[in-house]
Design a protein around this motif. Structure first.
Motif, PDB file in Angstrom:
ATOM      1  N   ASP A 371     -11.959 -21.725  20.458  1.00  0.00           N
ATOM      2  CA  ASP A 371     -13.005 -22.006  19.471  1.00  0.00           C
ATOM      3  C   ASP A 371     -14.333 -21.414  19.926  1.00  0.00           C
ATOM      4  N   GLY A 372     -14.998 -20.766  19.010  1.00  0.00           N
ATOM      5  CA  GLY A 372     -16.298 -20.195  19.357  1.00  0.00           C
ATOM      6  C   GLY A 372     -16.204 -18.779  19.880  1.00  0.00           C
ATOM      7  N   CYS A 373     -14.975 -18.311  20.104  1.00  0.00           N
ATOM      8  CA  CYS A 373     -14.814 -16.927  20.581  1.00  0.00           C
ATOM      9  C   CYS A 373     -14.593 -16.008  19.390  1.00  0.00           C
ATOM     10  N   ALA A 374     -15.349 -14.952  19.319  1.00  0.00           N
ATOM     11  CA  ALA A 374     -15.184 -14.024  18.204  1.00  0.00           C
ATOM     12  C   ALA A 374     -14.054 -13.059  18.526  1.00  0.00           C
ATOM     13  N   ASP A 375     -13.170 -12.866  17.546  1.00  0.00           N
ATOM     14  CA  ASP A 375     -12.104 -11.888  17.711  1.00  0.00           C
ATOM     15  C   ASP A 375     -12.749 -10.504  17.778  1.00  0.00           C
ATOM     16  N   ASP A 376     -12.569  -9.845  18.891  1.00  0.00           N
ATOM     17  CA  ASP A 376     -13.195  -8.524  19.014  1.00  0.00           C
ATOM     18  C   ASP A 376     -12.364  -7.442  18.321  1.00  0.00           C
ATOM     19  N   MET A 377     -11.268  -7.880  17.651  1.00  0.00           N
ATOM     20  CA  MET A 377     -10.442  -6.980  16.828  1.00  0.00           C
ATOM     21  C   MET A 377      -9.868  -5.802  17.601  1.00  0.00           C
ATOM     22  N   GLN A 378      -9.721  -6.012  18.901  1.00  0.00           N
ATOM     23  CA  GLN A 378      -9.102  -4.908  19.650  1.00  0.00           C
ATOM     24  C   GLN A 378      -7.614  -4.852  19.357  1.00  0.00           C
ATOM     25  N   ILE A 379      -7.064  -6.004  18.989  1.00  0.00           N
ATOM     26  CA  ILE A 379      -5.646  -6.059  18.629  1.00  0.00           C
ATOM     27  C   ILE A 379      -5.572  -6.661  17.222  1.00  0.00           C
ATOM     28  N   ALA A 380      -4.973  -5.941  16.294  1.00  0.00           N
ATOM     29  CA  ALA A 380      -4.911  -6.416  14.915  1.00  0.00           C
ATOM     30  C   ALA A 380      -4.173  -7.752  14.863  1.00  0.00           C
ATOM     31  N   SER A 381      -4.726  -8.711  14.093  1.00  0.00           N
ATOM     32  CA  SER A 381      -4.075 -10.015  14.027  1.00  0.00           C
ATOM     33  C   SER A 381      -3.141 -10.128  12.832  1.00  0.00           C
ATOM     34  N   MET A 382      -3.323  -9.264  11.856  1.00  0.00           N
ATOM     35  CA  MET A 382      -2.408  -9.316  10.702  1.00  0.00           C
ATOM     36  C   MET A 382      -2.252  -7.932  10.090  1.00  0.00           C
ATOM     37  N   GLU A 383      -1.129  -7.766   9.401  1.00  0.00           N
ATOM     38  CA  GLU A 383      -0.938  -6.526   8.646  1.00  0.00           C
ATOM     39  C   GLU A 383       0.061  -6.775   7.528  1.00  0.00           C
ATOM     40  N   PHE A 384       0.063  -5.877   6.571  1.00  0.00           N
ATOM     41  CA  PHE A 384       0.983  -6.024   5.448  1.00  0.00           C
ATOM     42  C   PHE A 384       2.408  -5.700   5.866  1.00  0.00           C
ATOM     43  N   VAL A 385       3.340  -6.548   5.446  1.00  0.00           N
ATOM     44  CA  VAL A 385       4.764  -6.233   5.568  1.00  0.00           C
ATOM     45  C   VAL A 385       5.197  -5.548   4.266  1.00  0.00           C
ATOM     46  N   TYR A 386       4.624  -6.044   3.142  1.00  0.00           N
ATOM     47  CA  TYR A 386       4.924  -5.502   1.827  1.00  0.00           C
ATOM     48  C   TYR A 386       3.712  -5.724   0.922  1.00  0.00           C
ATOM     49  N   PRO A 387       3.325  -4.828   0.086  1.00  0.00           N
ATOM     50  CA  PRO A 387       3.914  -3.505  -0.160  1.00  0.00           C
ATOM     51  C   PRO A 387       3.529  -2.497   0.916  1.00  0.00           C
ATOM     52  N   PRO A 388       4.333  -1.447   1.075  1.00  0.00           N
ATOM     53  CA  PRO A 388       3.951  -0.385   2.000  1.00  0.00           C
ATOM     54  C   PRO A 388       2.718   0.350   1.471  1.00  0.00           C
ATOM     55  N   ARG A 389       2.113   1.122   2.322  1.00  0.00           N
ATOM     56  CA  ARG A 389       0.901   1.867   1.965  1.00  0.00           C
ATOM     57  C   ARG A 389       1.155   2.788   0.758  1.00  0.00           C
ATOM     58  N   ASP A 390       0.234   2.733  -0.203  1.00  0.00           N
ATOM     59  CA  ASP A 390       0.302   3.591  -1.398  1.00  0.00           C
ATOM     60  C   ASP A 390       1.672   3.563  -2.087  1.00  0.00           C
ATOM     61  N   ALA A 391       2.257   2.379  -2.114  1.00  0.00           N
ATOM     62  CA  ALA A 391       3.594   2.265  -2.706  1.00  0.00           C
ATOM     63  C   ALA A 391       3.555   2.486  -4.214  1.00  0.00           C
ATOM     64  N   ARG A 392       4.618   3.045  -4.727  1.00  0.00           N
ATOM     65  CA  ARG A 392       4.809   3.109  -6.186  1.00  0.00           C
ATOM     66  C   ARG A 392       5.938   2.127  -6.461  1.00  0.00           C
ATOM     67  N   ILE A 393       5.597   1.087  -7.185  1.00  0.00           N
ATOM     68  CA  ILE A 393       6.537  -0.030  -7.311  1.00  0.00           C
ATOM     69  C   ILE A 393       7.027  -0.162  -8.739  1.00  0.00           C
ATOM     70  N   PHE A 394       8.319  -0.340  -8.832  1.00  0.00           N
ATOM     71  CA  PHE A 394       8.915  -0.563 -10.137  1.00  0.00           C
ATOM     72  C   PHE A 394       9.187  -2.057 -10.277  1.00  0.00           C
ATOM     73  N   ILE A 395       8.642  -2.668 -11.304  1.00  0.00           N
ATOM     74  CA  ILE A 395       8.854  -4.113 -11.484  1.00  0.00           C
ATOM     75  C   ILE A 395       9.627  -4.321 -12.794  1.00  0.00           C
ATOM     76  N   PRO A 396      10.810  -4.887 -12.695  1.00  0.00           N
ATOM     77  CA  PRO A 396      11.617  -5.040 -13.929  1.00  0.00           C
ATOM     78  C   PRO A 396      11.064  -6.141 -14.831  1.00  0.00           C
ATOM     79  N   ARG A 397      11.499  -6.120 -16.078  1.00  0.00           N
ATOM     80  CA  ARG A 397      11.144  -7.193 -17.014  1.00  0.00           C
ATOM     81  C   ARG A 397      12.289  -8.196 -17.069  1.00  0.00           C
ATOM     82  N   SER A 398      11.952  -9.438 -17.328  1.00  0.00           N
ATOM     83  CA  SER A 398      12.995 -10.460 -17.466  1.00  0.00           C
ATOM     84  C   SER A 398      13.685 -10.261 -18.806  1.00  0.00           C
TER      85      SER A 398
END
Ligand SMILES: [Zn+2]
Length: 468
Positions: A371-398
């Motif tokens: 507590d009180g320590c600022a994350d110096d962001m030297q190591i990323a704490s989160m990232e996207f699993v999905y969608p991938p970068r610049d994804a083109r996604i097809f979403i079906p209709r019900s």
């Protein structure tokens, strides 16, 4: 094709036998490969990825090696069916995007085994040096086509259909070094005893064999190829008219026959010996399989091709600063120098860690910041699993014609992290523990943003290409 790629990377020294390869959902140049069992391991040693025939790590490896270069390698191994330019196949080349004949496949395995055997024979006597032996690999193919009297490495009987195979033999040359071939056969020998593969136990007691199976798209062909120091056995199973048959697979249809044949053949004697030349005993990181770096804590020595000494050092061990109890991360923003201790830590990128720690309980995630320590962001704490970068996604209709939802997902290192989600800069909800949001989008470009409870933000742009 995967064994040839693995061998090519080992031969050039770009990859060490058990270096970790990412195995996470990834989108490559317009396609998104899946492993056969639709699972992800986060990161897998390259040799295991080959033994388990994982698709995603294979595409990653081809990305390292490059399609153009791989086509040249395949052609040098005698394949004549890859006639189109690299752009035609793209990265799917490694997943069966190009077709090969079973005959040429068997020849490629035989020529590699022969090169390995001959390198051992020449090393045993006052034979030619390492350089000369590369050309002797080429010459051996010529000798083989002219005279079948000399018994050296595995050989192939005449092709069932004359023609295409013969010219391939004449032009063949190996660009894969004996050490790389030996390591590849070692990995394929592991296919005998993978924990994850079903069916292998039926083959218990079989002679030592480096083997691989495959099933083509549409269940049209199932094949299995096995190599011993004396024989290459290739088996194809399928309907003669080419019609697919659901359930046909290399492991269930072709592999049992392969092992029956190998048991009927005279014994092959001892397994391929490790090449004396071109290999070195080197220190690698036990956790990552990369060349050991200064921060690696657990090291081991293994045999690698000498070219591998040029490979990248372990990128995953990093020095982090903790408090004296070792339970919190601290830095100079919140702690005095005397209470900061440095530790070497094995840190995978968040998305790799997310899957890896499920299968590797010994993996220790980084301690949280005090507590009180600022994350110096030297190591990323989160990232996207999905969608991938610049994804083109097809979403079906019900069935009711409604656009279905998509599920963006975040991997966060901190188990109790809270994530606030925004779609196109509008707040849509929060998640705890499992960070998967459900969003409904229309056609067009969108921006999904995740902000964690410490204010860190990651965004991804994606394009919804709509519906049927
Ligand atoms: Zn390391």
């Amino acid at each position: 094709m995967k064994p040839f790629l693995y061998a090519g990377l080992l031969s050039s020294g770009e990859l060490l036998p058990d270096a970790l390869i990412p195995d996470i959902p990834t989108r490559f140049q317009g396609f998104r490969p899946e492993n056969a069992d639709f699972s992800y391991s986060g990161a897998v040693p390259a040799g295991d990825a080959l033994a388990r025939s994982l698709n995603i790590p294979a595409v990653r490896m081809l990305q390292m090696y490059k399609e153009e270069r791989f086509l040249i390698l395949l052609r040098s191994l005698g394949f004549t069916t890859f006639t189109k330019p690299a752009s035609h196949y793209g990265l799917s080349l490694i997943l069966g995007g190009g077709e090969a004949t079973l005959w040429e496949l068997a020849q490629a395995y035989a020529s590699m085994a022969r090169a390995l055997t001959e390198s051992q024979q020449s090393a045993a006597g006052p034979g030619p040096g390492y350089r000369d032996r590369e050309s002797s690999i080429r010459q051996s193919a010529d000798r083989d086509s002219q005279s079948r009297s000399r018994v050296s490495g595995p050989r192939i009987l005449d092709p069932p259909v004359s023609g295409s195979g013969q010219s391939a033999i004449d032009n063949r040359q190996s660009t894969i070094s004996p050490p790389a071939i030996w390591l590849t056969y070692e990995a394929l020998r592991r296919v005998n005893r993978p924990e994850t593969e079903t069916g292998w136990q039926y083959f218990g007691g079989a002679p030592e064999v480096a083997w691989k199976t495959g099933t083509s798209f549409g269940f049209r062909d199932a094949w299995a190829i096995g190599t011993t120091p004396r024989y290459v056995v290739a088996v194809w199973a399928g309907n003669a008219d080419g019609e697919g048959r659901p359930g046909l697979s290399g492991i269930s249809s072709a592999a049992p026959l392969l092992f029956d044949i190998i048991r009927l053949l005279p014994p092959s004697g001892s397994w391929f010996a490790r090449p004396e030349e071109g290999m070195t005993f080197a220190e690698v990181c036990a956790a990552s399989g990369y060349r050991a770096g200064p921060d690696c804590t657990d090291k081991k020595e293994i045999w690698i091709p000498e070219t591998g000494l040029r490979s990248e050092a372990c990128p995953y061990h990093t020095v982090v600063t903790l408090d004296t109890s070792g339970t919190w991360r601290v830095n100079s923003s919140c702690a005095s120098l005397c209470e900061i201790t440095a530790h070497s830590w094995f840190v995978l990128p968040p998305a790799m860690e997310y899957y890896y720690r499920m299968r590797n309980p010994s993996y220790k995630t980084l301690p949280p910041f005090r507590d009180g320590c600022a994350d110096d962001m030297q190591i990323a704490s989160m990232e996207f699993v999905y969608p991938p970068r610049d994804a083109r996604i097809f979403i079906p209709r019900s069935l009711q014609g409604q656009m279905m939802s998509m599920l963006p997902e975040i991997a966060h290192r901190r188990r109790n992290a809270v994530i606030y989600w925004h779609l196109d800069n509008k707040y849509i909800g929060m998640t705890r523990h499992i960070h998967q949001a459900e969003v409904r989008v229309g056609e067009g470009e969108h921006l999904i943003t995740a902000v964690d409870d410490e204010g860190f933000t990651v965004s991804r742009k994606f394009f919804c290409i709509g519906t049927l």
